[in-house]
Scaffold this motif. Structure first.
Motif, short mmCIF file in Angstrom:
data_model
loop_
_atom_site.label_atom_id
_atom_site.label_comp_id
_atom_site.label_asym_id
_atom_site.label_seq_id
_atom_site.Cartn_x
_atom_site.Cartn_y
_atom_site.Cartn_z
N LEU A 20 0.85 -1.21 0.00
CA LEU A 20 0.00 0.00 0.00
C LEU A 20 0.88 1.25 0.00
N LEU A 21 1.92 1.25 0.82
CA LEU A 21 2.81 2.40 0.87
C LEU A 21 3.53 2.60 -0.47
N GLU A 22 3.89 1.51 -1.11
CA GLU A 22 4.51 1.61 -2.44
C GLU A 22 3.54 2.23 -3.44
N ALA A 23 2.26 1.88 -3.32
CA ALA A 23 1.25 2.46 -4.21
C ALA A 23 1.06 3.95 -3.94
N LEU A 24 1.17 4.34 -2.67
CA LEU A 24 1.10 5.76 -2.33
C LEU A 24 2.22 6.53 -3.01
N ILE A 25 3.41 6.00 -2.93
CA ILE A 25 4.57 6.65 -3.54
C ILE A 25 4.39 6.74 -5.05
N ALA A 26 3.92 5.65 -5.65
CA ALA A 26 3.74 5.64 -7.11
C ALA A 26 2.72 6.69 -7.54
N ARG A 27 1.63 6.82 -6.78
CA ARG A 27 0.62 7.81 -7.15
C ARG A 27 1.16 9.24 -6.99
N TRP A 28 1.90 9.49 -5.92
CA TRP A 28 2.53 10.81 -5.73
C TRP A 28 3.49 11.11 -6.88
N ARG A 29 4.28 10.12 -7.25
CA ARG A 29 5.25 10.31 -8.32
C ARG A 29 4.54 10.65 -9.62
N GLU A 30 3.46 9.93 -9.90
CA GLU A 30 2.72 10.16 -11.13
C GLU A 30 2.05 11.53 -11.13
N LYS A 31 1.47 11.90 -10.01
CA LYS A 31 0.73 13.16 -9.96
C LYS A 31 1.66 14.36 -9.94
N ASN A 32 2.54 14.43 -8.96
CA ASN A 32 3.33 15.64 -8.79
C ASN A 32 4.52 15.73 -9.73
N THR A 33 5.29 14.67 -9.85
CA THR A 33 6.45 14.75 -10.74
C THR A 33 6.01 14.82 -12.20
N GLN A 34 5.14 13.91 -12.61
CA GLN A 34 4.70 13.93 -14.00
C GLN A 34 3.85 15.17 -14.31
N GLY A 35 3.10 15.64 -13.32
CA GLY A 35 2.33 16.87 -13.52
C GLY A 35 3.23 18.05 -13.82
N LEU A 36 4.30 18.20 -13.05
CA LEU A 36 5.24 19.31 -13.26
C LEU A 36 5.99 19.14 -14.57
N VAL A 37 6.49 17.93 -14.82
CA VAL A 37 7.23 17.70 -16.07
C VAL A 37 6.34 18.01 -17.27
N HIS A 38 5.10 17.58 -17.23
CA HIS A 38 4.18 17.83 -18.34
C HIS A 38 4.02 19.33 -18.58
N GLN A 39 3.93 20.10 -17.51
CA GLN A 39 3.76 21.55 -17.67
C GLN A 39 5.01 22.21 -18.25
N THR A 40 6.17 21.69 -17.96
CA THR A 40 7.39 22.26 -18.55
C THR A 40 7.46 21.98 -20.05
N GLU A 41 6.72 20.96 -20.50
CA GLU A 41 6.75 20.57 -21.91
C GLU A 41 5.54 21.08 -22.69
N ALA A 42 4.61 21.74 -22.00
CA ALA A 42 3.40 22.22 -22.65
C ALA A 42 3.73 23.30 -23.68
N TYR A 43 2.87 23.42 -24.69
CA TYR A 43 3.11 24.40 -25.76
C TYR A 43 3.18 25.82 -25.20
N ALA A 44 4.16 26.57 -25.66
CA ALA A 44 4.30 27.98 -25.30
C ALA A 44 5.06 28.67 -26.42
N GLU A 45 4.68 29.90 -26.72
CA GLU A 45 5.35 30.65 -27.79
C GLU A 45 6.66 31.26 -27.34
N ASN A 46 6.83 31.43 -26.02
CA ASN A 46 8.05 32.04 -25.50
C ASN A 46 8.26 31.59 -24.06
N ILE A 47 9.38 31.98 -23.48
CA ILE A 47 9.72 31.53 -22.14
C ILE A 47 8.75 32.07 -21.10
N VAL A 48 8.17 33.23 -21.34
CA VAL A 48 7.20 33.78 -20.39
C VAL A 48 5.97 32.88 -20.33
N GLU A 49 5.45 32.49 -21.48
CA GLU A 49 4.30 31.59 -21.49
C GLU A 49 4.66 30.24 -20.89
#
Length: 208
Positions: A58-87
């Motif tokens: 169960l604790l391993e599943a907690l870690i996996a869900r945190w990793r998927e939500k927070n780490t992948q959530g942030l990484v995805h936002q760094t890769e989202a479409y933007a026309e410039n560094i400000v966006e």
């Protein structure tokens, strides 16, 4: 094979995991135990074992869900479409305002858990490295050299982790007023009115 009434009598993996997350956020990792979770869910203790081998799984599943939500959530936002560094920077700031992209209370709970678990320390260290690397690559895509990109990425990330670790709370108006200055500090460029309007709109904020 589970009967049609399994969900009513035993819950589901997500039901148990959601309860574990709620308990982690409310009381810390020491409270995430099978019997208290069963009582919370009004399910039998034995029904837990339909979905998890033991508490450790169960604790391993907690870690996996945190990793998927927070780490992948942030990484995805760094890769989202933007026309410039400000966006691109405003895309990252979405994480700090939208818990569906990055759950700050969960991040705090995980870091608190790490104080008593060496394996969780390793998970946190790996997540930090992945997130900073993603921010670094974002700056590199917009023409910053490697050192400047890494320093800016680290500064952004460590600033936000500081907010989380100190459990800093800001009214949305105050946070939005500070956003342009943060963007300028982190990128060296100021957002224009249209960029800020789009950012405000996707967070339902109306400037007074």
């Amino acid at each position: 094979m589970p009967s049609p009434n399994t969900s009513a009598t035993k819950g589901s993996q997500d039901v148990w995991l959601d309860a574990a997350f709620e308990t982690l956020l409310e009381s810390g990792i020491d409270s995430v135990r099978i019997l208290p979770l069963a009582k919370r869910l009004k399910l039998s203790r034995t029904s837990f074992y339909w979905f998890f081998k033991d508490r450790e799984s169960l604790l391993e599943a907690l870690i996996a869900r945190w990793r998927e939500k927070n780490t992948q959530g942030l990484v995805h936002q760094t890769e989202a479409y933007a026309e410039n560094i400000v966006e691109a920077m405003l895309n990252v700031f979405d994480c700090w305002l939208d818990p569906n992209l990055f759950d700050s209370p969960l991040e705090f709970a995980m870091r608190s858990w790490a104080l008593q678990s060496a394996p969780v320390v390793s998970e946190i260290e790996a997540a930090d490295a992945t997130r900073i690397e993603a921010l670094t690559r974002m700056f590199q895509r917009y023409g910053y050299d490697s050192l400047a990109a890494n320093v800016r990425g680290r500064t952004i990330y460590l600033t936000q982790i500081g907010y989380i670790s100190m459990k800093t709370q800001e009214p949305i108006k105050v946070r939005m007023q500070r956003i342009p200055a943060y963007v300028e500090i982190f990128t060296g460029q100021s957002p224009d009115a249209r960029e800020l309007q789009r950012f405000h709109a996707r967070h339902g904020y109306v400037e007074e």
